[in-house]
Design an enzyme around this catalytic site. Structure first.
Site, PDB file in Angstrom:
ATOM      1  N   LYS A 103      30.702 -14.209  37.857  1.00 46.27           N
ATOM      2  CA  LYS A 103      30.013 -12.927  37.705  1.00 46.27           C
ATOM      3  C   LYS A 103      29.397 -12.877  36.316  1.00 46.27           C
ATOM      4  O   LYS A 103      30.098 -13.021  35.314  1.00 46.27           O
ATOM      5  CB  LYS A 103      31.001 -11.784  37.893  1.00 46.27           C
TER       6      LYS A 103
ATOM      7  N   ARG B  72      25.513   1.483  38.098  1.00 41.34           N
ATOM      8  CA  ARG B  72      26.181   2.400  37.163  1.00 41.34           C
ATOM      9  C   ARG B  72      25.677   3.821  37.361  1.00 41.34           C
ATOM     10  O   ARG B  72      26.425   4.783  37.192  1.00 41.34           O
ATOM     11  CB  ARG B  72      25.983   1.904  35.722  1.00 41.34           C
TER      12      ARG B  72
ATOM     13  N   LYS C  62      29.196  -5.961  28.542  1.00 44.37           N
ATOM     14  CA  LYS C  62      30.369  -6.641  29.111  1.00 44.37           C
ATOM     15  C   LYS C  62      30.364  -8.132  28.809  1.00 44.37           C
ATOM     16  O   LYS C  62      30.951  -8.927  29.541  1.00 44.37           O
ATOM     17  CB  LYS C  62      30.439  -6.360  30.615  1.00 44.37           C
TER      18      LYS C  62
ATOM     19  N   GLU D 101      35.078 -21.529  36.672  1.00 48.79           N
ATOM     20  CA  GLU D 101      35.571 -20.220  37.134  1.00 48.79           C
ATOM     21  C   GLU D 101      35.963 -20.289  38.609  1.00 48.79           C
ATOM     22  O   GLU D 101      37.031 -19.814  39.006  1.00 48.79           O
ATOM     23  CB  GLU D 101      34.490 -19.142  36.959  1.00 48.79           C
TER      24      GLU D 101
ATOM     25  N   LYS E 251      27.566 -13.576  41.645  1.00 48.99           N
ATOM     26  CA  LYS E 251      26.925 -12.280  41.422  1.00 48.99           C
ATOM     27  C   LYS E 251      26.251 -12.239  40.061  1.00 48.99           C
ATOM     28  O   LYS E 251      26.872 -12.682  39.093  1.00 48.99           O
ATOM     29  CB  LYS E 251      28.010 -11.213  41.502  1.00 48.99           C
TER      30      LYS E 251
ATOM     31  N   SER F 296      22.614  -4.106  42.905  1.00 50.15           N
ATOM     32  CA  SER F 296      21.824  -2.879  42.902  1.00 50.15           C
ATOM     33  C   SER F 296      20.413  -3.069  42.346  1.00 50.15           C
ATOM     34  O   SER F 296      19.450  -2.546  42.905  1.00 50.15           O
ATOM     35  CB  SER F 296      22.561  -1.806  42.100  1.00 50.15           C
TER      36      SER F 296
ATOM     37  N   TYR G 243      23.029  -3.914  50.018  1.00 51.63           N
ATOM     38  CA  TYR G 243      22.786  -2.507  50.355  1.00 51.63           C
ATOM     39  C   TYR G 243      21.832  -2.386  51.540  1.00 51.63           C
ATOM     40  O   TYR G 243      21.691  -1.324  52.121  1.00 51.63           O
ATOM     41  CB  TYR G 243      22.242  -1.760  49.127  1.00 51.63           C
TER      42      TYR G 243
END
Ligand code: PBG
Length: 332
Positions: free
Chosen positions: A200, A210, A223, A239, A254, A280, A319
């Site tokens: 990610k 958000r 982040k 990972e 992602k 998103s 979505y």
């Protein structure tokens, strides 16, 4: 090498008719490949629109069954819950994450009762519940890895006990998959699956998410100390390898479209079921361009989803899921 000289070989022959194009297609997208992320909000009544994600809403619990029903009818295998938590319930430790009656747990109980055959995915991370918007607890200005693990395992447990079938840790703490697996097993929840957000990236494409969570002004800083650097590719393999070793049943990459190369590399190295999250910002870009008449929205949607299959994914969180499922049904 096969003979590929022109004019003996004309690659356009196989493209001449729709039926040959169908026959020679290397990949196919079906409703079985779609996972639908569903936003939840507190209160009752009308779902509220997410301004930056045209066509996406936050459903209330009393409207949730009706909101989800079309996806079930279309045959979508699983949905993933994301809560827009009441700001009054947010604190520095993300306490609400482990409340067995929080929005996600309540939604899971309700939907399991209503649609027992629908797969339910629960995101595990503290950011919907913290007043600083980070995925973990902060100690000395740093998202503290090991202290966060204890919070995440407790969060995973309340979700699984409420009926979540797949725990999906999106926090990027080191060691969280093993810690969650151990906690679930100790509680006898041996069938609860883990889909880890393995690779990610710290991405600008999460912006509208958000907004959906009501976290737009909330996040302090970025982040980058927990999520991956977009410059890295080998690190994604490390990972993924670690998450598999720790017991992940499925892994996720992602964002999606800017990271198709990562999906391909992961598929070449590992045999684990692999998913992409068309996030998103990817959704918002396609919808915004379509609304302006700059691209054909349905075609761009289907082309972007097929790209994940071609790259090697078993499925996609998107979505667009209900709309894509309807499109697939109408054009079959
Ligand atoms: C939270 C989480 C994020 C998304 C899924 N889970 C945002 C973030 O890490 O900041 C993003 C999904 C999207 O943009 O659609 N841990």
């Amino acid at each position: 090498m096969p003979d590929t000289r022109f004019p003996q070989t004309r690659l356009r022959r196989n493209r001449h008719d729709a039926w040959t194009r169908r026959l020679v297609a290397e990949h196919a997208l079906s409703v079985d490949d779609l996972i639908w992320p569903v936003f939840l909000r507190e209160g009752t009544g009308e779902a509220s629109a997410v301004a930056s994600m045209p066509g996406v809403v936050r459903a209330t619990l009393d409207g949730l069954a009706a909101h989800v029903e079309p996806a079930v009818r279309l045959g979508i295998p699983a949905i993933a819950f994301f809560p827009a938590t009441d700001p009054a319930k947010k604190d520095a430790e993300g306490t609400e994450a482990t409340n067995p009656n929080n929005l996600v747990c309540s939604a899971a109980r309700l939907i399991k009762r209503e649609f027992p055959d629908l797969g339910l995915i629960g995101d595990v991370a503290l950011d919907p519940y913290t007043n600083h918007g980070h995925d973990g607890v902060i100690r000395d200005g740093y998202v503290a890895n090991d202290e966060t693990l204890a919070r995440l395992t407790a969060q995973a447990r309340v979700q699984a006990e409420a009926g979540i079938d797949i725990i999906a840790p999106s926090d990027m703490m080191d060691g969280r998959v093993a810690a969650i697996r151990e906690t679930l097993d100790a509680a006898g929840l041996i069938h609860t699956r883990i889909m880890s957000y393995a690779a990610k990236y710290a991405s600008a494409f999460y912006g509208p998410f958000r907004d959906a969570l009501g976290n737009l002004g909330t996040l302090k800083g970025d982040k980058k100390t927990s999520q991956m650097d977009p410059a890295n590719s080998d690190e994604a393999l490390r990972e993924v390898g670690m998450d598999i070793a720790e017991g992940a049943d499925m892994i996720m990459i992602k964002p999606g479209m800017p990271y198709l190369d990562i999906i391909r590399r992961v598929r070449e190295r590992f045999e684990v079921p692999t998913f992409a999250y068309q996030v998103s910002g990817e959704y918002a870009m396609i919808q915004a361009a379509a609304q302006n008449g700059w691209i054909d929205g349905d075609r761009a949607m289907m082309e972007s989803l097929m790209a994940f299959k071609r790259a090697g994914c078993q499925g996609v969180l998107t979505y667009f899921a209900p709309r894509a499922a309807e499109y697939l049904r109408a054009t079959r």
